[in-house]
Design an enzyme around this catalytic site. Structure first.
Site, short mmCIF file in Angstrom:
data_model
loop_
_atom_site.label_atom_id
_atom_site.label_comp_id
_atom_site.label_asym_id
_atom_site.label_seq_id
_atom_site.Cartn_x
_atom_site.Cartn_y
_atom_site.Cartn_z
CG ASN A 93 59.42 56.23 23.30
OD1 ASN A 93 60.36 56.82 22.79
ND2 ASN A 93 58.84 55.18 22.75
CB SER A 146 63.35 65.55 19.03
OG SER A 146 64.17 65.54 17.87
CE1 TYR A 161 59.19 63.79 15.97
CE2 TYR A 161 61.11 65.21 15.65
CZ TYR A 161 60.53 64.08 16.21
OH TYR A 161 61.29 63.25 17.02
CE LYS A 165 59.05 64.36 19.61
NZ LYS A 165 58.60 63.43 20.68
#
Length: 254
Positions: A93, A146, A161, A165
């Site tokens: 996580n 995500s 980001y 992901k």
């Protein structure tokens, strides 16, 4: 009894990275409530998470870990083997985000995001996979992806980001195929906008821009991710591997 047998996690040992707060904390408590012994991997302590689990009759402890450091991760898993003897579940996580346009993002910032979000998940998953294969454990690895791995968020810019992901999602598929012969299941979880302590600091103008795009007209809660994790961690998902589970309130459906 049937539900306990299918969804229960008694006698399982679950590692949660970044379990000191937010989604990681909520999921760690959810895994403990389902019967798992929970081990938190994080750079800083996770006293609040550990206390909540123990106060509710569960078992949990913390191991200081830097997920971007291979030696740190290997030592952390060795500590789990010393204390608990096995690893059955990993909720991978730990993650960070930089909200900047590409032209404003430095190479160092891009590398840091990829190092934590993608390289860190690879290092943790590989270490867990080695243990599971060595001990013949048909475990479950759940990588945190995500919806940003499948869409481009607006109005904020976060190419680092999003790229990290997207990498997590395809890493997950690759590991699922590679380790299927060992009975190790690897899936990813792709949340939408979730109300966490991190999102509290998000500028209000961004939240105001997101809300009209949300079919449910609200952010999700960490608690709404727990059932998906419990499914992926349990016998109920015995034929589910290589999947990316979207929990985004249909945000990315249009």
């Amino acid at each position: 009894m049937y539900l306990d047998d299918i969804f229960g996690l008694k006698k399982k040992v679950a590692v949660v990275t970044g379990g000191g707060r937010g989604i990681g904390q909520t999921v760690a408590i959810g895994l403990a409530n389902a019967g798992a012994e929970v081990v938190i991997f994080s750079r800083s302590g996770a006293d609040g998470t550990i206390k909540q689990i123990i106060d509710n009759g569960g078992k949990a402890y913390w191991v200081k870990t830097d997920v971007t450091d291979e030696q740190s991760v290997d030592q952390a898993f060795q500590e789990v083997l010393n204390q608990s003897g096995r690893v059955d579940i990993v909720f991978n996580n730990a993650g960070i985000c930089v909200h900047k346009s590409t032209l404003e993002t430095s190479v160092e910032e891009f590398r840091e995001v990829v190092d934590v979000n993608l390289n860190g998940e690879f290092i943790v998953a590989r270490a867990a996979g080695r243990i599971m294969i060595d001990k013949g454990i048909k475990g479950s690895i759940i990588n945190m992806a995500s919806m940003s791995g499948s869409i481009v968020n607006i109005p904020q810019w976060q190419a680092s980001y999003n790229a990290s992901k997207a990498g997590v999602i395809h890493l997950t598929r690759s590991l699922a195929v590679e380790w299927a012969t060992y009975g190790i299941r690897v899936n990813s979880l792709s949340p939408g906008y979730i109300a966490t302590p991190m999102s509290v600091d998000t500028p209000q103008e961004l939240k105001d821009a997101w809300t009209p795009l949300m079919p449910l007209h609200r952010m999700g809660t960490p608690e709404e991710l727990v059932p998906a994790v419990l499914y992926l961690a349990s016998k109920a998902a015995s034929y589910t591997t290589g999947s990316d589970v979207l929990v985004d309130g249909a945000y990315s459906s249009f």
